[in-house]
Design a protein around this motif. Structure first.
Motif, PDB file in Angstrom:
ATOM      1  N   ALA A 144      -3.628   5.059  -7.841  1.00  0.00           N
ATOM      2  CA  ALA A 144      -4.499   5.161  -6.662  1.00  0.00           C
ATOM      3  C   ALA A 144      -5.495   4.007  -6.621  1.00  0.00           C
ATOM      4  O   ALA A 144      -5.835   3.492  -5.548  1.00  0.00           O
ATOM      5  N   ARG A 149      -1.610   8.510 -12.548  1.00  0.00           N
ATOM      6  CA  ARG A 149      -1.631   8.670 -11.096  1.00  0.00           C
ATOM      7  C   ARG A 149      -2.947   8.127 -10.509  1.00  0.00           C
ATOM      8  O   ARG A 149      -2.946   7.488  -9.447  1.00  0.00           O
ATOM      9  N   LEU A 162       0.828  -1.204   0.000  1.00  0.00           N
ATOM     10  CA  LEU A 162       0.000   0.000   0.000  1.00  0.00           C
ATOM     11  C   LEU A 162       0.866   1.258   0.000  1.00  0.00           C
ATOM     12  O   LEU A 162       0.568   2.233  -0.710  1.00  0.00           O
ATOM     13  N   ALA A 163       1.944   1.243   0.779  1.00  0.00           N
ATOM     14  CA  ALA A 163       2.849   2.399   0.818  1.00  0.00           C
ATOM     15  C   ALA A 163       3.450   2.672  -0.559  1.00  0.00           C
ATOM     16  O   ALA A 163       3.594   3.833  -0.975  1.00  0.00           O
ATOM     17  N   ILE A 185      -4.577   0.774  -4.787  1.00  0.00           N
ATOM     18  CA  ILE A 185      -4.663   0.705  -3.326  1.00  0.00           C
ATOM     19  C   ILE A 185      -5.870  -0.117  -2.878  1.00  0.00           C
ATOM     20  O   ILE A 185      -5.861  -0.746  -1.812  1.00  0.00           O
ATOM     21  N   TRP A 204       2.143   2.044  -3.549  1.00  0.00           N
ATOM     22  CA  TRP A 204       1.170   2.678  -4.449  1.00  0.00           C
ATOM     23  C   TRP A 204       0.972   4.144  -4.080  1.00  0.00           C
ATOM     24  O   TRP A 204       0.815   5.004  -4.961  1.00  0.00           O
ATOM     25  N   ILE A 205       0.939   4.456  -2.787  1.00  0.00           N
ATOM     26  CA  ILE A 205       0.763   5.845  -2.355  1.00  0.00           C
ATOM     27  C   ILE A 205       1.930   6.713  -2.835  1.00  0.00           C
ATOM     28  O   ILE A 205       1.746   7.838  -3.339  1.00  0.00           O
ATOM     29  N   GLY A 250       8.672   3.572  -4.943  1.00  0.00           N
ATOM     30  CA  GLY A 250       7.299   3.076  -4.878  1.00  0.00           C
ATOM     31  C   GLY A 250       7.149   1.724  -5.550  1.00  0.00           C
ATOM     32  O   GLY A 250       6.484   0.819  -5.017  1.00  0.00           O
ATOM     33  N   SER A 306      -6.264  -3.092   0.318  1.00  0.00           N
ATOM     34  CA  SER A 306      -6.948  -2.558   1.503  1.00  0.00           C
ATOM     35  C   SER A 306      -8.096  -3.468   1.910  1.00  0.00           C
ATOM     36  O   SER A 306      -8.299  -3.750   3.098  1.00  0.00           O
ATOM     37  N   VAL A 353       1.572   7.407  -6.539  1.00  0.00           N
ATOM     38  CA  VAL A 353       0.555   8.424  -6.824  1.00  0.00           C
ATOM     39  C   VAL A 353       1.153   9.831  -6.749  1.00  0.00           C
ATOM     40  O   VAL A 353       0.856  10.694  -7.593  1.00  0.00           O
TER      41      VAL A 353
END
Length: 481
Positions: A197, A193, A119-120, A200, A122-123, A137, A204, A126
């Protein structure tokens, strides 16, 4: 080595008597012989399949975003090739530690550990503004993928009823193909971008869902001190009215034998008894990647553009859709046709189609000016790539992961599975890193190299790989002993 005698797999494991257990509230187990419902095992499989969807989305992301990322961040082709391949490099690191993590904190725990860096990553993607943060990333996304690619097939194999293990095991690869297709589909409508997102979302949901499913019964038995949780987990997975006595006996006996072994180390993998399982698992993972699948899925858009398609991203989405459909077909065949037959048909079809893709590029190289042959060459490339994806989906996609989760004894399953997963990602990294350079060297020659490797895979399966359908993990372990 000669052709495998599959009848030897009927060797049975000893089944000691098991005293009656009761789950949390003291409910009695159902009548002996009633098999119960596998619905909860299917539900658990569907939940953890969110991990491979994240895995597939990560692989497919680079294809529709290539030109846009290059233009936005001023990248060269070499830099973008590095970006595409870094997911594999991160996955290699994840693969190295995946077995230890899965053995220490459990299969569910490993998926939790995988989700955080994924998850980090992908953030960071973005919000990245330069090539360095883009690379960071991508590596973090890959690290999570490396653990997911090991933990999910192991978890599915350890919770599935024997008669459904092949079918449910195919869900891992089916979910990967769905993730790839979703990346291709999103690439038609979303800026790069926003597409990152979107990546994610599945991981999650996985992280939340892990709180509602049981740990693998085999890991609970091996970890010790979880007797009540073990009975509750197995009863839930087989149905509240199912008799779990026989399966519990097999699991406990397998763990007892495993506990007699010292803690697994790399030296243990040199044991002669492990040579053939290791050769099967590592060999199939290497052959899967050198067959060119990741190169084609990572750079499908560029391949179609080179073959003369005006809208390469739409063609890529069609390719991804076909892969999802055919992987679903393979799931229905896995416990009927068997692993060996599907592997041979799959690798043979890939060899023929790779040869034809190479031939289409050869014809294109011979055309010095536009002609009526252009349409024929483009259609030959498209049809051949579709046949390649269909063939791959029938066997070489899912079965190497299924066999990796089946062939190793429980005491080395984590370490040996990590090694096989590492082999897969190492080869994937090598192929994706060099594929653009291979195309510049010779597009036709690149695919003919893949064709030769796929033909070699057929020989490997005939000579080395046994049939494992319909057998418990304990029976398979006994066979290799």
């Amino acid at each position: 080595m000669g052709v495998v005698d599959d009848s030897m797999l009927t060797h049975k494991v000893r089944q000691p008597l098991l005293s009656n257990h009761s789950s949390g509230g003291g409910k009695k187990k159902g009548t002996k012989g009633h098999t119960g419902s596998p619905d909860f095992a299917v539900a658990c499989t569907l939940l953890v399949a969110l991990g491979p969807i994240s895995f597939g989305f990560s692989l497919g992301y680079s294809s529709p975003t290539q030109q846009e990322i290059i233009n936005t961040l001023n990248l060269t082709i070499s830099q973008f090739s590095m970006f595409g391949s870094l997911v594999n490099l991160g996955a290699m690191v994840g693969a190295i530690v995946s077995g230890k993590i899965a053995d220490y904190v459990g299969r569910k725990g490993a998926l939790v550990v995988a989700s955080v860096p994924h998850l980090a990553g992908w953030i960071i993607t973005v919000f990245c503004e330069d090539v360095t943060s883009l690379y960071v990333g991508r590596v973090l996304v890959g690290f999570g993928v490396g653990i997911i690619s090991f933990a999910v097939p192991i978890y599915i194999a350890e919770i599935a009823p024997r008669q459904l293990r092949g079918f449910l095991g195919t869900f891992n690869q089916l979910a990967v193909t769905i993730g790839i297709m979703l990346a291709y589909l999103g690439g038609l409508f979303l800026q790069w971008r926003l597409l990152a997102a979107t990546g994610i979302i599945p991981c999650s949901l996985l992280l939340l869902g892990l709180f509602f499913i049981p740990e693998s019964p085999r890991w609970l038995a091996k970890a010790g001190g979880h007797d009540e949780e073990l009975v509750m987990a197995l009863q839930a997975l087989r149905g509240k009215d199912a008799d779990i006595t026989t399966e519990m006996n097999e699991i406990k006996h397998g763990v007892e034998e495993s506990m007699m072994q010292p803690e697994a180390s790399l030296g243990d993998l040199c044991d002669r008894k492990l040579f053939r399982p290791l050769l099967i698992a590592v060999g199939l993972q290497v052959l899967q990647q050198f067959g060119g699948i990741n190169a084609i899925m990572f750079y499908a858009g560029a391949i179609f553009k080179s073959a003369g398609f005006a809208n390469a991203n739409i063609a890529s989405f069609g390719l991804g859709s076909i892969q999802v459909f055919m992987t679903a077909v393979a799931a229905s065949l896995m416990d009927k046709a068997g692993r060996r037959l599907l592997l041979m048909v799959s690798a043979g079809g890939m060899a023929v189609s790779c040869f034809l893709v190479g031939f289409s590029f050869y014809l294109q190289e011979q055309l010095t000016h536009p002609s009526h042959m252009d349409t024929f060459v483009s259609m030959l490339a498209l049809i051949s790539l579709l046949v390649y994806i269909i063939s791959f989906s029938l066997g070489m996609g899912a079965i190497p992961w299924i066999l990796m989760s089946e062939v190793f004894p429980s005491h080395v399953r984590g370490l040996a599975g990590s090694l096989a997963t590492l082999a897969n990602w190492s080869c994937a990294w090598a192929v994706t890193m060099t594929f653009n350079l291979m195309l510049e060297w010779s597009a036709s020659g690149s695919f003919w190299v893949f064709a030769a490797e796929c033909a070699l895979t057929v020989v490997f399966v005939v000579a080395i790989v046994p049939e494992t359908r319909g057998r418990t993990l304990e029976e398979i372990e006994a066979f290799f002993k």
